[in-house]
Design an enzyme around this catalytic site. Structure first.
Site, short mmCIF file in Angstrom:
data_model
loop_
_atom_site.label_atom_id
_atom_site.label_comp_id
_atom_site.label_asym_id
_atom_site.label_seq_id
_atom_site.Cartn_x
_atom_site.Cartn_y
_atom_site.Cartn_z
N ASP A 36 153.01 68.60 21.16
CA ASP A 36 153.97 69.42 20.44
C ASP A 36 154.90 68.56 19.57
O ASP A 36 155.03 67.35 19.76
CB ASP A 36 154.84 70.21 21.41
CG ASP A 36 154.12 71.39 22.03
OD1 ASP A 36 152.89 71.52 21.79
OD2 ASP A 36 154.76 72.17 22.73
N HIS A 40 154.00 65.54 24.22
CA HIS A 40 154.72 65.52 22.95
C HIS A 40 154.42 64.20 22.25
O HIS A 40 154.33 63.16 22.91
CB HIS A 40 156.22 65.69 23.16
CG HIS A 40 156.58 67.02 23.74
ND1 HIS A 40 156.35 67.35 25.06
CD2 HIS A 40 157.13 68.13 23.17
CE1 HIS A 40 156.75 68.60 25.28
NE2 HIS A 40 157.23 69.09 24.16
#
Length: 244
Positions: A44, A192
């Site tokens: 992400d 992430h």
């Protein structure tokens, strides 16, 4: 369906109110992979400068990842990053424009958050994403209706590396070790790409650990047996409209 979607998108672009949808199926919520012995590593909050490193680490292990991109991706550096990920066989998807909690927004605001990233990805790569991950994993029926009318699925996860919570590398590795030992049929992992330690220390370990446990590391679409994009065409030439 296609004509209705085009109308909705057009209204969003010009700033007009997007009408409430006719009765349609709500978007499917994806919380796990379905193809046995697959693991999907998702990332992400990019595109970020470590995206190249994530891609190279995955490629060296004959693995693929899925990037949920966020925000204005029109800068020259970000366009290069997006193209690089796409051209290297990774999957691209939406994480919305401004990382707002979609469950707190109106119908028009939700569509605006979704449309801006979708349009940017299509302009840059020619591909229109089939998946969206809501920021914070938060959604409600209005979000599902909005995604449904756009032909998208909403993606969550069933494993969190906890890198966004500030987990140490040791903690992240421990979590990957635990799930590999538990050996579920599939894994849909949240990571992430904006944390250096996660990219350079945790990711290589996670790849090695999952592959040694017998998982094939694939894109989200591959772990679901579904298309990654609703349509794929030629990228668009850069114009003055490519701005935030």
């Amino acid at each position: 369906m296609f004509i209705s979607t085009v109308i909705v998108l057009g209204l969003a672009v010009v700033g007009l109110a997007v009408p409430q949808p006719e009765k349609r199926a709500r978007a499917q919520v994806v919380t796990r992979c379905t193809v046995p012995n697959t693991a999907a590593l998702t990332f992400d909050d990019g595109p970020y400068l470590y995206m190249y490193d994530v891609s190279k680490i995955l490629k060296a292990a004959n693995a693929k990842g899925t990037f949920f991109f966020i925000g204005c991706i029109y800068s020259e550096d970000n366009v290069k990053r997006v193209k690089y990920a796409y051209d290297n066989g990774h999957q691209l998807a939406s994480h919305t424009w401004a990382h707002k909690d979609l469950s707190t927004l109106t119908w028009d605001q939700i569509h605006d958050e979704m449309w801006r990233v979708e349009q940017a990805l299509q302009r840059i790569t020619g591909a229109y994403p089939a998946f969206m991950r809501p920021p914070y994993g938060n959604y409600n029926n209005l979000v599902l209706d909005a995604s449904g009318i756009r032909g998208q699925s909403v993606v969550i996860w069933d494993f969190d590396s906890e890198d966004s919570r500030g987990a140490s590398v040791a903690r992240q590795k421990s979590l990957y070790n635990e799930i590999a030992n538990r050996r579920p049929s599939t894994i849909l992992a949240l990571n992430h790409e904006v944390h250096a330690s996660s990219v350079f220390e945790t990711l290589p370990y996670a790849i090695q650990r999952l592959q040694s446990a017998g998982y094939k590391l694939v894109t989200l679409a591959e772990c679901l047996g579904k298309p990654a994009y609703q349509s794929v065409g030629a990228p668009s030439p850069r114009t003055a409209d490519w701005k935030c």
